[in-house]
Design an enzyme around this catalytic site. Sequence first.
Site, PDB file in Angstrom:
ATOM      1  N   CYS A   2       5.974   5.484  -8.392  1.00  7.77           N
ATOM      2  CA  CYS A   2       6.337   5.451  -9.800  1.00  7.77           C
ATOM      3  C   CYS A   2       5.178   5.768 -10.617  1.00  7.77           C
ATOM      4  O   CYS A   2       4.001   5.964 -10.214  1.00  7.77           O
ATOM      5  CB  CYS A   2       6.398   3.732 -10.075  1.00  7.77           C
ATOM      6  SG  CYS A   2       7.840   3.076  -9.067  1.00  7.77           S
ATOM      7  N   ARG A  27       5.283  13.150  -8.402  1.00  9.79           N
ATOM      8  CA  ARG A  27       4.727  12.068  -7.501  1.00  9.79           C
ATOM      9  C   ARG A  27       6.110  11.750  -6.608  1.00  9.79           C
ATOM     10  O   ARG A  27       6.011  10.685  -5.970  1.00  9.79           O
ATOM     11  CB  ARG A  27       4.449  11.024  -8.218  1.00  9.79           C
ATOM     12  CG  ARG A  27       2.863  11.474  -8.865  1.00  9.79           C
ATOM     13  CD  ARG A  27       2.659  10.172  -9.974  1.00  9.79           C
ATOM     14  NE  ARG A  27       2.301   8.871  -9.428  1.00  9.79           N
ATOM     15  CZ  ARG A  27       1.204   8.487  -8.927  1.00  9.79           C
ATOM     16  NH1 ARG A  27      -0.008   9.235  -9.109  1.00  9.79           N
ATOM     17  NH2 ARG A  27       1.094   7.372  -8.495  1.00  9.79           N
ATOM     18  N   TRP A  74      10.453   4.878  -8.560  1.00  9.17           N
ATOM     19  CA  TRP A  74      10.553   5.299  -7.297  1.00  9.17           C
ATOM     20  C   TRP A  74      11.331   3.928  -6.649  1.00  9.17           C
ATOM     21  O   TRP A  74      10.365   2.985  -6.427  1.00  9.17           O
ATOM     22  CB  TRP A  74       9.504   5.734  -6.585  1.00  9.17           C
ATOM     23  CG  TRP A  74       9.755   6.213  -5.089  1.00  9.17           C
ATOM     24  CD1 TRP A  74       9.940   7.477  -4.780  1.00  9.17           C
ATOM     25  CD2 TRP A  74       9.344   5.588  -3.883  1.00  9.17           C
ATOM     26  NE1 TRP A  74      10.098   7.501  -3.242  1.00  9.17           N
ATOM     27  CE2 TRP A  74       9.778   6.287  -3.046  1.00  9.17           C
ATOM     28  CE3 TRP A  74       8.593   4.464  -3.627  1.00  9.17           C
ATOM     29  CZ2 TRP A  74       9.554   6.047  -1.782  1.00  9.17           C
ATOM     30  CZ3 TRP A  74       8.599   4.221  -2.310  1.00  9.17           C
ATOM     31  CH2 TRP A  74       8.844   4.903  -1.390  1.00  9.17           C
ATOM     32  N   ASN A  99       3.997  -0.216 -12.142  1.00  8.38           N
ATOM     33  CA  ASN A  99       3.920   0.180 -10.571  1.00  8.38           C
ATOM     34  C   ASN A  99       3.538  -0.888  -9.756  1.00  8.38           C
ATOM     35  O   ASN A  99       2.664  -1.673 -10.017  1.00  8.38           O
ATOM     36  CB  ASN A  99       2.777   1.366 -10.779  1.00  8.38           C
ATOM     37  CG  ASN A  99       3.417   2.628 -11.644  1.00  8.38           C
ATOM     38  OD1 ASN A  99       4.396   2.843 -11.810  1.00  8.38           O
ATOM     39  ND2 ASN A  99       2.287   3.574 -11.593  1.00  8.38           N
ATOM     40  N   GLY A 100       4.105  -0.685  -8.588  1.00 10.62           N
ATOM     41  CA  GLY A 100       3.683  -1.745  -7.398  1.00 10.62           C
ATOM     42  C   GLY A 100       4.718  -2.569  -7.199  1.00 10.62           C
ATOM     43  O   GLY A 100       5.937  -2.530  -7.438  1.00 10.62           O
ATOM     44  N   GLU A 482       2.493  17.433  12.877  1.00  6.46           N
ATOM     45  CA  GLU A 482       2.677  17.866  11.545  1.00  6.46           C
ATOM     46  C   GLU A 482       3.616  19.058  11.145  1.00  6.46           C
ATOM     47  O   GLU A 482       4.101  18.744  10.181  1.00  6.46           O
ATOM     48  CB  GLU A 482       0.932  18.397  11.176  1.00  6.46           C
ATOM     49  CG  GLU A 482       0.885  19.031   9.811  1.00  6.46           C
ATOM     50  CD  GLU A 482       1.367  17.991   8.744  1.00  6.46           C
ATOM     51  OE1 GLU A 482       1.306  16.652   8.729  1.00  6.46           O
ATOM     52  OE2 GLU A 482       1.377  18.458   7.312  1.00  6.46           O
ATOM     53  N   LYS A 486       6.782  18.267   8.509  1.00  4.08           N
ATOM     54  CA  LYS A 486       6.949  19.123   7.385  1.00  4.08           C
ATOM     55  C   LYS A 486       8.402  19.367   7.463  1.00  4.08           C
ATOM     56  O   LYS A 486       9.002  19.455   6.505  1.00  4.08           O
ATOM     57  CB  LYS A 486       6.312  20.463   7.423  1.00  4.08           C
ATOM     58  CG  LYS A 486       4.606  20.180   7.135  1.00  4.08           C
ATOM     59  CD  LYS A 486       4.346  20.005   5.575  1.00  4.08           C
ATOM     60  CE  LYS A 486       3.992  18.827   5.444  1.00  4.08           C
ATOM     61  NZ  LYS A 486       2.955  18.119   5.388  1.00  4.08           N
ATOM     62  N   GLU A 489      10.473  16.493   6.383  1.00  2.00           N
ATOM     63  CA  GLU A 489      10.204  15.972   4.907  1.00  2.00           C
ATOM     64  C   GLU A 489      11.249  16.952   3.797  1.00  2.00           C
ATOM     65  O   GLU A 489      11.836  16.362   2.998  1.00  2.00           O
ATOM     66  CB  GLU A 489       8.998  16.500   4.649  1.00  2.00           C
ATOM     67  CG  GLU A 489       7.929  15.101   4.648  1.00  2.00           C
ATOM     68  CD  GLU A 489       6.758  15.526   4.149  1.00  2.00           C
ATOM     69  OE1 GLU A 489       5.952  16.466   4.823  1.00  2.00           O
ATOM     70  OE2 GLU A 489       6.116  14.902   3.392  1.00  2.00           O
ATOM     71  N   HIS A 505       9.156  14.219  31.097  1.00  2.00           N
ATOM     72  CA  HIS A 505       9.331  12.647  31.236  1.00  2.00           C
ATOM     73  C   HIS A 505      10.440  12.063  30.440  1.00  2.00           C
ATOM     74  O   HIS A 505      10.538  10.902  30.182  1.00  2.00           O
ATOM     75  CB  HIS A 505       7.939  12.269  30.987  1.00  2.00           C
ATOM     76  CG  HIS A 505       6.931  12.416  31.972  1.00  2.00           C
ATOM     77  ND1 HIS A 505       7.051  12.148  33.375  1.00  2.00           N
ATOM     78  CD2 HIS A 505       5.896  13.201  31.963  1.00  2.00           C
ATOM     79  CE1 HIS A 505       5.934  12.709  34.076  1.00  2.00           C
ATOM     80  NE2 HIS A 505       5.099  13.305  33.044  1.00  2.00           N
ATOM     81  N   LYS A 604       4.570  11.346  -3.835  1.00  2.00           N
ATOM     82  CA  LYS A 604       3.618  12.216  -3.257  1.00  2.00           C
ATOM     83  C   LYS A 604       2.359  11.134  -3.165  1.00  2.00           C
ATOM     84  O   LYS A 604       1.436  11.278  -2.411  1.00  2.00           O
ATOM     85  CB  LYS A 604       3.095  13.016  -4.792  1.00  2.00           C
ATOM     86  CG  LYS A 604       1.764  13.654  -4.565  1.00  2.00           C
ATOM     87  CD  LYS A 604       2.079  14.845  -3.525  1.00  2.00           C
ATOM     88  CE  LYS A 604       0.732  15.521  -3.083  1.00  2.00           C
ATOM     89  NZ  LYS A 604       1.036  16.156  -1.702  1.00  2.00           N
TER      90      LYS A 604
HETATM   91  C1  F6R Z   1       3.078  14.488   4.077  1.00  2.00           C
HETATM   92  C2  F6R Z   1       2.501  13.520   3.182  1.00  2.00           C
HETATM   93  C3  F6R Z   1       2.330  12.087   3.502  1.00  2.00           C
HETATM   94  C4  F6R Z   1       0.915  11.461   3.202  1.00  2.00           C
HETATM   95  C5  F6R Z   1       0.668  10.392   3.087  1.00  2.00           C
HETATM   96  C6  F6R Z   1      -0.578   9.983   3.037  1.00  2.00           C
HETATM   97  O1  F6R Z   1       3.418  15.706   3.875  1.00  2.00           O
HETATM   98  O2  F6R Z   1       2.061  14.170   2.064  1.00  2.00           O
HETATM   99  O3  F6R Z   1       2.608  12.061   4.745  1.00  2.00           O
HETATM  100  O4  F6R Z   1       0.066  12.667   3.752  1.00  2.00           O
HETATM  101  O5  F6R Z   1       1.507   9.554   2.331  1.00  2.00           O
HETATM  102  O6  F6R Z   1      -1.083  10.238   1.950  1.00  2.00           O
HETATM  103  P1  F6R Z   1      -2.630  10.556   1.375  1.00  2.00           P
HETATM  104  O7  F6R Z   1      -3.131  11.504   2.078  1.00  2.00           O
HETATM  105  O8  F6R Z   1      -2.674  10.718  -0.031  1.00  2.00           O
HETATM  106  O9  F6R Z   1      -3.509   9.123   1.736  1.00  2.00           O
END
Ligand code: F6R
Length: 609
Positions: A2, A27, A74, A99-100, A482, A486, A489, A505, A604
């Site tokens: 949000c 975001r 959100w 927000n929250g 990672e 990606k 996501e 395994h 984000k």
């Molecule tokens: C994936 C991604 C998330 C963030 C996670 C932590 O591409 O961006 O997995 O890494 O939400 O966010 P930060 O790094 O802002 O604490």
Amino acid sequence: MCGIVGAIAQRNVAKILLEGLSRLEYRGYDSSGVAINNETGVRAHRAVGKVQALRDKFDAVPLDGKQGIAHTRWATHGKPTEANAHPHFSGDDLALVHNGIIENHAPLRRELKEKGYEFKSETDTEVIVHLIHDALKSEPDFLQAVKNTLKRLEGAFAIAVTLNHENERMIAARKGSPLVVGVGIEENFVASDQLALLHVTDQFIFLEEGDVVEVTRDGVTIFDAQDTVQDRPVHVFNHNVDATDKGEYRHYMMKEIYEQPKVIAACLEGRISETKVLTSCFGVDSSFLKDIENVHIVACGTSYHAGMVAKYWIEDLAGLPCSVEVASEYRYRKVAVPKNTLFLTLSQSGETADTLAALRMAKELGYLTSLAICNVPSSTLVRESALTLLTNAGAEIGVASTKAFTTQLTALLITSIAIASEKGALSAEKEAELVTSMRSLPAHIDEALKQDAAIKKVSDRFANKHNALFLGRGPMFPIALEGSLKLKEISYIHAEAYPAGELKHGPLALVDEDMPIITLVPHNNMLDKLKSNLQEVAARGGELYVFADKDTDLHNEDGVIFTEVPKVDEILEPIVHTIPLQLLSYHVAVVKGTDVDQPRNLAKSVTVE
Ligand code: F6R
């Protein structure tokens, strides 16, 4: 997640608020809304989907006024519908954005219903606005009524509230969710993120936990958690003209992938000399490095994967035990803290709720000190940590983290070498060798990016896949994790990562001709073992996508699709191997036609639990 924008000015604020919301789009959100005050009352538009849908409503029915609040939502409590979109109202007069999460919303809702309040949404937010309305019955002062209400809320919030006939002030507050004040000339603003206000000001006040702020055209009055007026410093934003502009690129994600040579160089700048890591990068007093006997790393998502790589570096270079944990687990368990343990958090945004909660808990547990590796200098994590190493990646807009990750790895390598050196575990020659390698990193990343066209071709083969397996060994295992994150996501393909030796395994049962296996091949003593793992896959008809340097003697052949990665010193391999995986997931997402920069359901900056 949000986003909040609020404005009080001498001019119509509708455009300012809508532009602010557009700047918060990165975001992640699913609906939006704006409420505007003018002489005729407080009126609002709300819309599901993109901010453009809200702009369309303004085009059809304009709302003008010199004061207003706006929000991107959100969904947490209730579906993304227009009824659940903010601002929420109590009566026609009082509007609020939030927000929250309000954890005690259920009993408060019951209490308000008993008093005759009708709820129009399923949100937790709506209780706040009705509570303020109720408080105004016994406390006619708007500011005091908001303050009285906030005492009843449990959970995390940032809010902005506007009341009809109060056209000279709005009230905002924060506890657990970020909020900044934007200072203008005869106009002032609030927002959950300073990027939302860069079109109107570059002067910001960062509110602290428990702050309540009365915002008028002429100034702001900040009350701290003890209700004492505070004079907080105004910070001038350091404009990075590139930050919110896609330039020649179709998506922010691609722009950010291509920025990596430049931002990794920025991350290294001033932190290494010809032969050494400059320990002054941790602050004037770097004596804590000598005292470290253990390291606990805590982070979420991509940042957690960066931490996992650092465990290999810290244990290998410094010979110190290092544990890595996701913040949402760490914060809810009893943690045993060995003597002289460094508490290290990693975060792009510095606002991730779980990571912040973990830091606050750690502060009570007797750690040696806390170090944040973070990309946002003004973030809560930076302000609340004892020490900071900034990643200097510049604003990252794409939801899928790319340049933030590789700069985190760079900062972690700097930290690992600094600890090893100060602990006497690293000879001067070895340190000089490592530093020389690090200096070559931007050039190697540049070279890795040259495989873009080849990777784009490979990505066509993924368009109709539903699953993928990523394999790595040693520090390449977190890179496999990672890579799989990606792909999930942004292309919505189910992907999992395994240490290659674990394949037999269990996961080997999944391997058939429909299962792409993406393998990161390090050029070290694990090479032959990994080649055997690849044989296990080939024998079962699995399609292998191999990322390796050309001296590994791997190449295109039946069932093997080979992509060359630059040959680099072993210590740099995890960073350089990240690049092709970013490109692969990007191109697969483009082929699949997903929303690359704002993938569904994601945000984000995850400022709620
Ligand atoms: C994936 C991604 C998330 C963030 C996670 C932590 O591409 O961006 O997995 O890494 O939400 O966010 P930060 O790094 O802002 O604490």
